[in-house]
Motif scaffolding. Sequence first.
Motif, PDB file in Angstrom:
ATOM      1  N   GLY A  84      46.699 107.979  18.074  1.00 46.80           N
ATOM      2  CA  GLY A  84      45.672 108.030  18.996  1.00 46.80           C
ATOM      3  C   GLY A  84      45.867 106.886  19.894  1.00 46.80           C
ATOM      4  O   GLY A  84      46.768 106.161  20.205  1.00 46.80           O
ATOM      5  N   GLY A  85      44.639 106.583  20.622  1.00 38.71           N
ATOM      6  CA  GLY A  85      44.614 105.453  21.670  1.00 38.71           C
ATOM      7  C   GLY A  85      43.138 105.368  22.180  1.00 38.71           C
ATOM      8  O   GLY A  85      42.264 106.069  21.774  1.00 38.71           O
ATOM      9  N   PHE A  86      43.016 104.450  23.194  1.00 42.06           N
ATOM     10  CA  PHE A  86      41.860 103.928  23.612  1.00 42.06           C
ATOM     11  C   PHE A  86      41.902 103.194  24.773  1.00 42.06           C
ATOM     12  O   PHE A  86      42.831 102.497  25.072  1.00 42.06           O
ATOM     13  N   VAL A  87      40.842 103.318  25.517  1.00 37.93           N
ATOM     14  CA  VAL A  87      40.698 102.263  26.821  1.00 37.93           C
ATOM     15  C   VAL A  87      39.355 101.624  26.383  1.00 37.93           C
ATOM     16  O   VAL A  87      38.052 102.026  26.224  1.00 37.93           O
ATOM     17  N   ARG A  88      39.399 100.261  26.399  1.00 35.84           N
ATOM     18  CA  ARG A  88      38.415  99.387  26.003  1.00 35.84           C
ATOM     19  C   ARG A  88      37.706  98.997  27.383  1.00 35.84           C
ATOM     20  O   ARG A  88      38.346  98.234  27.937  1.00 35.84           O
ATOM     21  N   MET A  89      36.475  99.608  27.616  1.00 35.44           N
ATOM     22  CA  MET A  89      35.700  99.425  28.781  1.00 35.44           C
ATOM     23  C   MET A  89      34.547  98.491  28.385  1.00 35.44           C
ATOM     24  O   MET A  89      33.933  98.440  27.233  1.00 35.44           O
ATOM     25  N   ALA A  90      34.497  97.447  29.423  1.00 32.59           N
ATOM     26  CA  ALA A  90      33.255  96.370  29.175  1.00 32.59           C
ATOM     27  C   ALA A  90      32.001  96.889  28.972  1.00 32.59           C
ATOM     28  O   ALA A  90      31.889  97.813  29.531  1.00 32.59           O
ATOM     29  N   GLY A  91      31.234  96.218  27.766  1.00 24.44           N
ATOM     30  CA  GLY A  91      29.825  96.708  27.796  1.00 24.44           C
ATOM     31  C   GLY A  91      29.816  97.873  26.661  1.00 24.44           C
ATOM     32  O   GLY A  91      28.501  98.101  26.231  1.00 24.44           O
TER      33      GLY A  91
END
Length: 420
Positions: free
Chosen positions: A62-69
């Motif tokens: 899989g994967g991810f985008v780590r967004m602030a907050g």
Amino acid sequence: MNTVIAIVIILGALIFFHELGHLLLAKRAGILCREFAIGFGPKIFAFKKGETVYTIRLLPLGGFVRMAGEDPEGIELKPGQRIGLIFNEKNEAVKLIVNHKDKYPVQKMITVEKADLDHDLFVEGYEDQDAPLVRYSVKEDAVYVADHQEMQIAPYDRQFGSKTIMQRVLAIFAGPLANFLLAFVILVAFSLMQGIPSNESRLGELAKGEAAQKAGLQENDKIVSVEGQNVSSWKELVTVIQDNPGETLSFNVVRSGEPKKVDVKLGEREGADGKPEGFIGAHPYTEFSILGSLEYGAKQTWFMTKAIFTGIGQLVTGQHGIDQLSGPLGIYDYTDKAAKAGVYMLLQWAAILSINLGIFNLLPLPALDGGRLLFLGFEALRGKPVDPQKEGLVHFIGFAFLMLLMLVVTWNDIHKIFLS
């Protein structure tokens, strides 16, 4: 080895475009995206461009985008902390060093009295015990340093939760949408390479050594009738042939504008229902057209999407059991078969996988994009967000459930591939 390469390329592309959808819409909304990752677990490759670190991780599941907050980030300045500050030419703090200050040539050391890194962006404190209180502005992209680890601060207007519900919905929905768009592009490319199957009763490529070629039929022959029965479409032609396994039938054809009569002894094979059916070893005639390929890509994407939703519905209603699901081993097995069948079959399989990934992520289950969209729906109805701790707990439970489901489908794969 070819199968492994095919899987790496296909799954890598599906995950990449899925996460790219999240990244682009999040950045467009002004959300600080800390990391764009393909895979989970330890990093094996990383580089930073702009505000975002791009990584490839060890487990390609899989994967991810780590967004602030989205999650607690550990950026906090407490009263009594001794910190180092580094300034720019405007006397704004651009680095706040909590410890291990020896790594940096700090310009000021203060004991924190008060700080706000979310809204007003300042830090107040005392340089020493008898010094007056001083206040410094903090630059909006300042870096917080702790244990030699640097992290850019995220003012509230750069955090996920500060954006409108619609902006957050789009940032989340963009991932699955990217998978549908990727499937569409793959199918358009497939039709441009392979051609668009025509519904005319016209012959395309003929299989070597099969009935059509043995009888003298040729590619581009238009079949007008079979045994005196008129046929005007490929479907009608196939129906007549399948209904007469092993028989010799008279074909009236038009070849280069000239009528001809050809007797064909049909082949015989087992049909999908287990009964014998006729065949001649001919593919439908294909046409090459950019507009036609766009239409074909859209129709096939829609057809595959409906078929997958139908399958999910049958699973929910009990018409099919959970043993019909496949996991990583099943994907490997199907990819192996598609790779052996050739690049065209592999392209179609990649499109199916992309649509599956998009639909799976839209299911209203915790830890999936669909689950996050569900919580945003609750927020829209309630007028306020769900408690982050409660939402986090639900997502954690959902993730545990998905891992359990992964174990079940992996056992299904093992049974179907190795034990059946």
